[in-house]
Enzyme design. Structure first.
Site, mmCIF file in Angstrom:
data_model
loop_
_atom_site.group_PDB
_atom_site.id
_atom_site.type_symbol
_atom_site.label_atom_id
_atom_site.label_comp_id
_atom_site.label_asym_id
_atom_site.label_seq_id
_atom_site.Cartn_x
_atom_site.Cartn_y
_atom_site.Cartn_z
ATOM 1 N N SER A 105 17.390 10.540 62.062
ATOM 2 C CA SER A 105 16.451 9.599 61.481
ATOM 3 C C SER A 105 15.302 10.294 60.751
ATOM 4 C CB SER A 105 15.941 8.680 62.597
ATOM 5 O OG SER A 105 15.308 7.553 62.074
ATOM 6 N N ASP B 93 16.422 18.850 49.156
ATOM 7 C CA ASP B 93 16.640 18.371 47.799
ATOM 8 C C ASP B 93 15.638 18.958 46.808
ATOM 9 O OD1 ASP B 93 18.761 16.919 48.667
ATOM 10 O OD2 ASP B 93 17.909 14.941 48.245
ATOM 11 N N LYS C 288 21.869 9.325 61.111
ATOM 12 C CA LYS C 288 21.339 7.961 61.234
ATOM 13 C C LYS C 288 20.475 7.660 60.021
ATOM 14 C CE LYS C 288 18.555 4.823 63.980
ATOM 15 N NZ LYS C 288 17.622 4.532 62.863
#
Length: 454
Positions: free
Chosen positions: A292, A303, A317
């Site tokens: 999460s 990224d 998740k």
């Protein structure tokens, strides 16, 4: 607008309260009314004809739980007792063992033990099944009942019977309950590298990480060689704090977006100007218990090529839960959105793939102990881009670089191989070398063929 929470299965740290809506009731059509009549018919038959007298409230709660359980593993109904458990977990200070658990086919399954808690020190591992507490079988009971039995007066003894996949027989683990005071952020300096460990994302976690950077600088009297951001076995927490932690290391760009049912139901979160780490190299440690909010941070730094992600593929998740009050003593915890990394990737099912896969060789059971992830939960949300099986089974592949045994590492004084490898990597490569490694990892990922199935 208050932000909803990202929650990992049985652990809830804090919640966002949003007003409940009744507009959906007006949209109920004739077919739905007929189904409701059938439900009331069954309800009435059970009340009058069941072999034992059953409390109406228990029947209704069971029906609600059945409805929500048919949706996904994270939607649930909270009654007064659940609210009290939520308050206890939110305080982060209670007598217990320090375990994040879930229910699977009537058995209590360990998601992860929290670091330096009784369960962690006793050797309880992610993926273990707890079958007995103090010799009494708990299989088939509710998760709340099992959690209540594991909590108790600090210092009181408890014995858990564990079934561990890969071992032939169950075994007992004894420990004493302790005050579980979950400090979300801890830091230390090792080999001139700042190690920042985040165990959960609760209030002020982002500020605590920024303060840890200041503390590391003061302890060294200068800037460190770099930072290790350790989020292993971190089940998640507040969305806001995942954004704040990411913002500590990022100076611009999108951190995460959450998308609801409608195409226009999108909310994006961006970094503010300024990098508290001053561009120094960052290695992010994750494992199968990182879920999460942990995945939001790892995905954002990965990224943006701001951190090299190392360890094992994360839990996977990628959904957001919102708490919707129904009354003064009850609420609905409902999955309302999916979240996406800055590159537009959903981590649901697949998780965050490390740039460098590093097994935890310090764990003697790491080869035989299955990894437990979101994709293993019944009724989990399906990733919108269907994943190939080899993505979900990558942990089964052996890396010829890692041949050390737990016993051999212990003789060398290495108790945490993943952390040791991260420290060595920063020391060996330095800032420029780590940037090259991140760029190579990014190029390798972009060169991979698409895994979508038509």
């Amino acid at each position: 607008m208050k932000k909803p929470v990202l929650q990992a299965t049985a652990l809830v740290l804090t919640v966002a309260l949003l007003p409940a809506t009744t507009s959906a009731i007006s949209a109920v059509d004739a077919n739905t009314y007929r189904e409701m009549e059938q439900f009331m018919s069954v309800f009435d038959r059970v009340r009058t004809d069941y072999v034992d007298q059953v409390d109406d409230a228990d029947l209704i709660k069971g029906a609600i739980n059945g409805m929500l359980g048919s949706l996904d593993p994270h939607s649930s109904f909270l009654d007064a007792r659940d609210f009290e458990n939520l308050r206890t977990q939110t305080d982060g200070n209670y007598g217990g063992l320090g375990l994040s658990v879930t229910m699977e086919d009537g058995a209590v399954k360990v998601i992860a033990p929290f670091k330096d808690t009784p369960a962690d020190k006793a050797g309880v591992k992610a993926g273990d099944y707890i079958t007995h507490i103090d010799g009494s079988l708990i299989y088939g009971g509710s998760l709340d009942e099992a959690v209540e039995e594991m909590r108790g007066k600090p210092g009181s003894p408890i014995k858990l019977t564990i079934v561990r996949p890969g071992r032939d027989k169950p075994f007992d683990v004894s420990m004493n309950r302790a005050v579980i005071d979950l400090k979300p952020v801890n830091w230390e300096v090792k080999d001139k590298v700042g190690v920042i460990s985040i165990t959960s994302f609760s209030n002020d976690t982002g500020a605590d990480v920024a303060a840890a950077i200041v503390g590391i600088d003061k302890a060294l009297g200068k800037k460190p060689l770099g930072y290790v951001l350790d989020m292993r076995s971190n089940p998640g927490g507040l969305l806001d704090e995942a954004v704040n932690v990411s913002d500590v290391f990022l100076s611009r760009g999108e951190i995460v977006s959450q998308r609801g049912r409608g195409k226009s139901d999108i909310e994006r979160y961006f970094a503010k100007s300024g990098d508290a780490a001053k561009g120094l190299p960052v290695i992010v440690l994750i494992d199968a218990g990182s879920a999460s909010a942990s995945e939001i941070v790892a995905g954002a730094l990965q990224d943006h090529h701001r951190g090299l992600v190392m360890g094992e593929r994360s839990f996977g998740k990628g959904s957001v839960q919102t708490l919707l009050p129904l009354s003064n003593t009850s609420a609905l915890r409902l999955t309302t959105a999916r979240y996406y990394t800055p590159s537009g990737k959903s981590v649901q099912e697949g998780g965050i793939e490390p740039d460098i896969m590093v097994p935890q060789l310090s764990d003697p059971d790491y080869k035989t102990r299955p990894r437990f992830r979101e994709s293993d939960l019944r009724k989990h949300l399906i990733n919108e881009v269907k994943l190939e099986d080899d993505v979900l089974e990558e942990d089964a592949k052996d890396d010829p670089r890692f041949t050390e045994t737990a016993e051999g590492l212990k003789e060398k004084g290495i108790e945490d191989f993943q952390l040791h490898y991260a420290l060595q990597t920063i020391g060996r490569l330095g800032p420029e070398g780590l940037k090259v490694a991140m760029n190579k990892a990014a190029a390798k990922k972009s060169a991979k063929p698409a895994t979508a199935k038509n």
